[in-house]
Design a protein around this motif. Structure first.
Motif, PDB file in Angstrom:
ATOM      1  N   ALA A  34       0.834  -1.204   0.000  1.00 12.38           N
ATOM      2  CA  ALA A  34       0.000   0.000   0.000  1.00 12.38           C
ATOM      3  C   ALA A  34       0.868   1.252   0.000  1.00 12.38           C
ATOM      4  O   ALA A  34       0.587   2.226  -0.702  1.00 12.38           O
ATOM      5  N   ALA A  35       1.949   1.242   0.791  1.00 12.26           N
ATOM      6  CA  ALA A  35       2.861   2.387   0.814  1.00 12.26           C
ATOM      7  C   ALA A  35       3.512   2.581  -0.548  1.00 12.26           C
ATOM      8  O   ALA A  35       3.621   3.708  -1.046  1.00 12.26           O
ATOM      9  N   ALA A  36       3.934   1.484  -1.167  1.00 11.97           N
ATOM     10  CA  ALA A  36       4.545   1.575  -2.500  1.00 11.97           C
ATOM     11  C   ALA A  36       3.559   2.146  -3.515  1.00 11.97           C
ATOM     12  O   ALA A  36       3.914   2.991  -4.352  1.00 11.97           O
ATOM     13  N   TYR A  37       2.328   1.688  -3.438  1.00 13.00           N
ATOM     14  CA  TYR A  37       1.286   2.174  -4.357  1.00 13.00           C
ATOM     15  C   TYR A  37       1.071   3.677  -4.164  1.00 13.00           C
ATOM     16  O   TYR A  37       0.942   4.426  -5.139  1.00 13.00           O
ATOM     17  N   ASP A  38       1.063   4.124  -2.926  1.00 10.27           N
ATOM     18  CA  ASP A  38       0.853   5.553  -2.651  1.00 10.27           C
ATOM     19  C   ASP A  38       2.027   6.400  -3.146  1.00 10.27           C
ATOM     20  O   ASP A  38       1.839   7.537  -3.580  1.00 10.27           O
ATOM     21  N   VAL A  39       3.252   5.853  -3.086  1.00  9.92           N
ATOM     22  CA  VAL A  39       4.398   6.591  -3.625  1.00  9.92           C
ATOM     23  C   VAL A  39       4.256   6.750  -5.131  1.00  9.92           C
ATOM     24  O   VAL A  39       4.461   7.843  -5.679  1.00  9.92           O
ATOM     25  N   LEU A  58       6.692   5.650   4.424  1.00 12.97           N
ATOM     26  CA  LEU A  58       7.186   4.617   5.336  1.00 12.97           C
ATOM     27  C   LEU A  58       6.800   4.955   6.773  1.00 12.97           C
ATOM     28  O   LEU A  58       6.401   4.075   7.555  1.00 12.97           O
ATOM     29  N   LYS A  59       6.903   6.230   7.100  1.00 19.72           N
ATOM     30  CA  LYS A  59       6.516   6.669   8.447  1.00 19.72           C
ATOM     31  C   LYS A  59       5.008   6.538   8.658  1.00 19.72           C
ATOM     32  O   LYS A  59       4.555   6.079   9.711  1.00 19.72           O
ATOM     33  N   LYS A  60       4.224   6.934   7.649  1.00 18.97           N
ATOM     34  CA  LYS A  60       2.763   6.861   7.763  1.00 18.97           C
ATOM     35  C   LYS A  60       2.307   5.431   8.023  1.00 18.97           C
ATOM     36  O   LYS A  60       1.414   5.187   8.846  1.00 18.97           O
ATOM     37  N   TYR A  61       2.909   4.474   7.325  1.00 18.46           N
ATOM     38  CA  TYR A  61       2.501   3.072   7.466  1.00 18.46           C
ATOM     39  C   TYR A  61       3.298   2.337   8.534  1.00 18.46           C
ATOM     40  O   TYR A  61       3.154   1.131   8.694  1.00 18.46           O
ATOM     41  N   GLU A  62       4.155   3.076   9.236  1.00 19.51           N
ATOM     42  CA  GLU A  62       4.943   2.521  10.342  1.00 19.51           C
ATOM     43  C   GLU A  62       5.773   1.323   9.892  1.00 19.51           C
ATOM     44  O   GLU A  62       5.794   0.270  10.528  1.00 19.51           O
ATOM     45  N   LEU A  63       6.476   1.499   8.769  1.00 20.90           N
ATOM     46  CA  LEU A  63       7.286   0.428   8.213  1.00 20.90           C
ATOM     47  C   LEU A  63       8.759   0.665   8.554  1.00 20.90           C
ATOM     48  O   LEU A  63       9.258   1.777   8.451  1.00 20.90           O
ATOM     49  N   GLY A  65      12.822  -1.694   9.015  1.00 18.43           N
ATOM     50  CA  GLY A  65      13.523  -2.955   8.822  1.00 18.43           C
ATOM     51  C   GLY A  65      13.257  -3.574   7.464  1.00 18.43           C
ATOM     52  O   GLY A  65      13.319  -2.928   6.422  1.00 18.43           O
ATOM     53  N   ARG A  66      12.940  -4.865   7.465  1.00 22.86           N
ATOM     54  CA  ARG A  66      12.725  -5.611   6.222  1.00 22.86           C
ATOM     55  C   ARG A  66      11.546  -5.059   5.434  1.00 22.86           C
ATOM     56  O   ARG A  66      11.574  -5.030   4.202  1.00 22.86           O
ATOM     57  N   ASP A  67      10.501  -4.643   6.135  1.00 23.88           N
ATOM     58  CA  ASP A  67       9.332  -4.114   5.434  1.00 23.88           C
ATOM     59  C   ASP A  67       9.672  -2.826   4.689  1.00 23.88           C
ATOM     60  O   ASP A  67       9.260  -2.615   3.553  1.00 23.88           O
ATOM     61  N   ALA A  68      10.434  -1.944   5.343  1.00 23.75           N
ATOM     62  CA  ALA A  68      10.835  -0.694   4.697  1.00 23.75           C
ATOM     63  C   ALA A  68      11.752  -0.971   3.515  1.00 23.75           C
ATOM     64  O   ALA A  68      11.634  -0.329   2.458  1.00 23.75           O
ATOM     65  N   ALA A  69      12.673  -1.929   3.669  1.00 24.25           N
ATOM     66  CA  ALA A  69      13.572  -2.284   2.568  1.00 24.25           C
ATOM     67  C   ALA A  69      12.786  -2.863   1.397  1.00 24.25           C
ATOM     68  O   ALA A  69      13.084  -2.573   0.226  1.00 24.25           O
ATOM     69  N   LEU A  74      10.684  -2.106  -4.028  1.00 26.51           N
ATOM     70  CA  LEU A  74       9.495  -2.217  -4.864  1.00 26.51           C
ATOM     71  C   LEU A  74       9.217  -0.905  -5.594  1.00 26.51           C
ATOM     72  O   LEU A  74       8.952  -0.892  -6.798  1.00 26.51           O
ATOM     73  N   VAL A  75       9.318   0.193  -4.877  1.00 19.96           N
ATOM     74  CA  VAL A  75       9.070   1.506  -5.486  1.00 19.96           C
ATOM     75  C   VAL A  75      10.155   1.856  -6.502  1.00 19.96           C
ATOM     76  O   VAL A  75       9.873   2.160  -7.665  1.00 19.96           O
TER      77      VAL A  75
END
Length: 462
Positions: A34-39, A58-63, A65-69, A74-75
């Motif tokens: 969802a974060a990638a889609y919003d970017v 990333l901050k909005k979705y509280e991502l 570590g691995r999720d942020a990477a 992906l983006v």
């Protein structure tokens, strides 16, 4: 949360009312995707820059570590390879892209990157993308997306390239490496000036490097931090710039020296530009330096730290006020070597001629040397924009040469290897003067030097 590579968790939906037909369960949208889609939406609709929009989401979705990477790759990978992916999507959708709703196309691009370039199981890549379309667009487009992605997953990226790519050399390279054709032509011309032994292989390596995630490089600002301090925080010294340390992973802002401004995140090529100015031999006075186009301030901070150790100071000039503010914030730890930060037009200097001993002209340019770092740039830039920049670049260099004292040094630099912006500008300016000596030029390359494709020229006023 669930590993995003395996797809998001599915919601069980609402409980049916007594006697009624249960509603169709709705799939939860995985936060990383969802974060990638919003970017992608922000880049496409709002003209956002990936490097600015991504941290906010990333901050909005509280991502972290691995999720942020995962979201970052992906983006960035999706935007870099957009040209290739769009052709594959169009082939599998059996319709032109203009007939696909933009919001659906964003999701299809994300799904395609997961299928063809990431270590995501096909079922997870497809189901999570379909969930994303269903949640953000609707059920009808979700079915269409499922069918398209299944067709895409039938072949590898290499197989799609062999099937769809044109046969002519530069057209093939543009398709295979997802660069606009005019960019490939411009980079090939610049690369050919270095007389590579195997031009096709060199061009392939350069374009491939543009699609690779750049290393996170730190700079230990002298007198404020040390390479040893950054190595203790998990970095590895590179050896080319004496202040450069590569960070293997983690958030650099969590390193105390970076958080305090004693160190910073700075590409090694950018460091080498600053060092070319600071390291040029100089006879006589060496007290006042100028960074003519200083925003956002990375080179200024390094120069100010070096200057402070020599008893010199740097004046930072920036035409745009908000960028001048960035310079002021980024150089607080280096203030001992800073003469000040001013907002001013570099073509209408507020200082007298022959005022400075050293001047850096980090000129506004096309930025084609940093395509790996700015994934959306290749799709926004045009050849016409380069032509529009050339008069400004020549004028800024001429201003710098007028502003440096006889015997002083000017370094002209661009984050672009395009010949018109590099040697073309230098040759045009010094060809109209008899008081300037060109001492050296250097072109850095991502595939050779692991830096942005920075160009620099060292000139001395006679």
């Amino acid at each position: 949360m669930a590993d995003p590579r395996k797809g998001g968790k599915r919601s069980q939906g609402n409980q049916p009312k007594s006697g009624g037909k249960p509603p169709k369960p709705r799939a939860a949208v995985d936060p990383a995707r969802a974060a990638a889609y919003d970017v992608l939406f922000a880049v496409r609709v709002e003209g956002a820059y990936t490097n600015l929009a991504l941290p906010q989401l990333l901050k909005k979705y509280e991502l972290s570590g691995r999720d942020a990477a995962f979201t970052t790759e992906l983006v960035s990978g999706t935007i870099r390879r957009q040209g290739t992916y769009d052709a594959i999507i169009a082939a599998c959708a059996a319709r032109p892209l203009t007939k696909i709703e933009a919001k659906v196309l964003d999701a299809l691009r994300l799904g395609t990157h997961q299928l063809l370039a990431m270590r995501v199981p096909p079922h997870a890549a497809i189901s999570s993308t379909v969930d994303l379309v269903r949640g953000r667009v609707g059920q009808g487009p979700a079915g269409f997306s499922n069918a398209v992605l299944r067709r895409i997953g039938e072949k590898s990226l290499d197989e799609w390239i062999r099937l769809l790519a044109p046969t002519k050399a530069h057209e093939f390279a543009a398709f295979a490496h997802s660069h606009p054709r005019w960019v490939v032509d411009a980079l090939a011309e610049a690369l050919s000036a270095t007389k590579p032994a195997d031009m096709p292989a060199e061009l392939d390596a350069l374009l491939a490097a543009d699609n690779a995630a750049p290393r996170v490089m730190l700079v230990a600002r002298p007198g404020l931090s040390t390479v040893a301090e950054l190595e203790a925080a998990g970095g590895v010294a590179t050896g080319r710039s004496p202040y450069a340390v590569e960070l293997g992973g983690g958030d650099p802002s969590l390193i105390p020296a970076v958080a305090e401004g004693r160190a910073g995140v700075q590409d090694e090529g950018s460091q080498l530009v600053a060092l070319a100015l600071a390291g040029a031999p100089l006879e006589g006075r060496d007290e006042l330096w100028l960074d003519l186009c200083s925003g956002p301030g990375g080179k200024t901070a390094l120069l100010a730290a070096i200057a402070a150790e020599r008893g010199a100071t740097v004046l930072a000039n920036e035409r745009q006020h908000h960028r001048a503010q960035l310079v002021a914030r980024g150089t607080r730890a280096s203030s001992a070597g800073l003469a000040g930060v001013v907002t001013g037009d570099g073509l209408r200097p507020a200082w007298a001629p022959e005022t400075f001993d050293r001047i850096l002209v980090d000129a506004p340019c096309s930025g084609l040397g940093a395509l790996r770092r700015r994934p959306e740039a290749r799709w926004r830039k045009t050849a016409g924009e380069i032509e529009e920049l050339l008069p400004l670049q020549r004028a800024l260099l001429a201003t710098a040469l007028d502003s440096v004292r006889p015997g002083g040094v000017v370094v002209y630099a661009t984050c672009s290897p395009v010949l018109a912006e590099t040697t073309g500008v230098v040759d045009a300016v010094i060809g109209a003067r008899d008081d300037v000596v060109l001492e050296r030029t250097e072109q850095l390359w991502p595939h050779r030097d692991n830096t942005d494709a920075m160009f620099l020229a060292v000139l001395r006023r006679g």
